[in-house]
Write an enzyme that holds these catalytic residues in place. Sequence first.
Site, short mmCIF file in Angstrom:
data_model
loop_
_atom_site.label_atom_id
_atom_site.label_comp_id
_atom_site.label_asym_id
_atom_site.label_seq_id
_atom_site.Cartn_x
_atom_site.Cartn_y
_atom_site.Cartn_z
N ASP A 94 -3.00 -7.40 1.41
CA ASP A 94 -1.16 -6.78 0.28
C ASP A 94 -1.25 -7.09 -1.02
O ASP A 94 -0.59 -6.34 -2.00
CB ASP A 94 0.07 -6.58 0.96
CG ASP A 94 1.02 -5.95 0.90
OD1 ASP A 94 0.75 -4.49 0.78
OD2 ASP A 94 2.38 -5.78 0.52
N SER A 102 4.78 -0.22 -1.48
CA SER A 102 4.05 0.33 -0.47
C SER A 102 4.84 0.36 0.24
O SER A 102 5.74 0.74 0.57
CB SER A 102 3.96 -1.28 0.29
OG SER A 102 2.52 -1.79 -0.20
N GLN A 145 -4.07 1.16 3.04
CA GLN A 145 -2.68 1.45 2.63
C GLN A 145 -2.41 2.70 1.67
O GLN A 145 -3.01 2.99 1.13
CB GLN A 145 -2.49 0.38 1.68
CG GLN A 145 -0.57 -0.02 1.04
CD GLN A 145 -0.50 -0.82 0.02
OE1 GLN A 145 -0.56 -1.07 -0.98
NE2 GLN A 145 -0.40 -2.46 0.99
#
Length: 294
Positions: free
Chosen positions: A196, A225, A275
């Site tokens: 991430d 996110s 993502q």
Amino acid sequence: MREVLHLDNPHPNTYHGVCAAGGRGRAYGGHIAAHAVLAAHRTVDPERAVHSLHGYFLSMGRPDEQVRYEVQTLRDGGTYALRHVTARQRGDELFTLTASFKKVEEAADRHVVMPPAPDPAALPTQSEAANRLWSGIDPASPIRRVVDVRPVLGDADDGGSGAETGGQHRRMWFRIASDMPDDPAVHAAALTYCSDLTVARTAALGHLRATGTTGTPAQNLYLASLDHAIWFHRPCRADDWLLFVHHSPTSGDGRGLTTGQVWTRTGTLVATVNQEVLLRTRRSTTTPEPALVP
């Protein structure tokens, strides 16, 4: 890294952990996701390994405060097991995760060839590309201490491949800086932690180029996110060098998408990451909100 991933287990199927900062004043989303998958892993048969996770970020977490992870059993089959995790802080839901685990099966094995990249030993430990990568991370965050990152110079950060065709492409070597135990669950959680770190920035760079904006994403954009998914194809060690190749095919409607593949130094494909990130241009204010680069 053991301290970073530490979880207390005060009650069955309930775990407590403290997450570090990503952007100033905001918990790092990769840390919450890593804790969630590790908590889920602790409730399944050790013979099963995580093969996929799908998570949604619901609200902003506060760094250095306890997060409660509640694990629900959805399925325990002969080969596969499914868990749902809800992360809460001060009673607010921060993150939900569904993770699937399976036993190893003997089967034909194939994958595409790793794209070319310089060996990590040939890349500088410090560079302008690395400084830009870290620009949205709180200087006091332990992320900077526990993760060793070496971007491949000449990629998207430096005006390289993909910019002229509407996409963004970036290669980056990473590893956990200290030796880790042999527990596969911990290595899967550590990979989740690292996954991430840069995908949001890759989507953001395409947005900056499309709008003709100069400067870093942390200076010009509000990033957060929205969701995060990982498919674990093969086991790996997160304290060995891993090549993270990501590509952002599109951004628009206040969102950006990045997909990536993770490879071992010897060319084995170990994971695929997707993502979607919230992506908005900052409004001019006298006291701008801190950027979040998860």
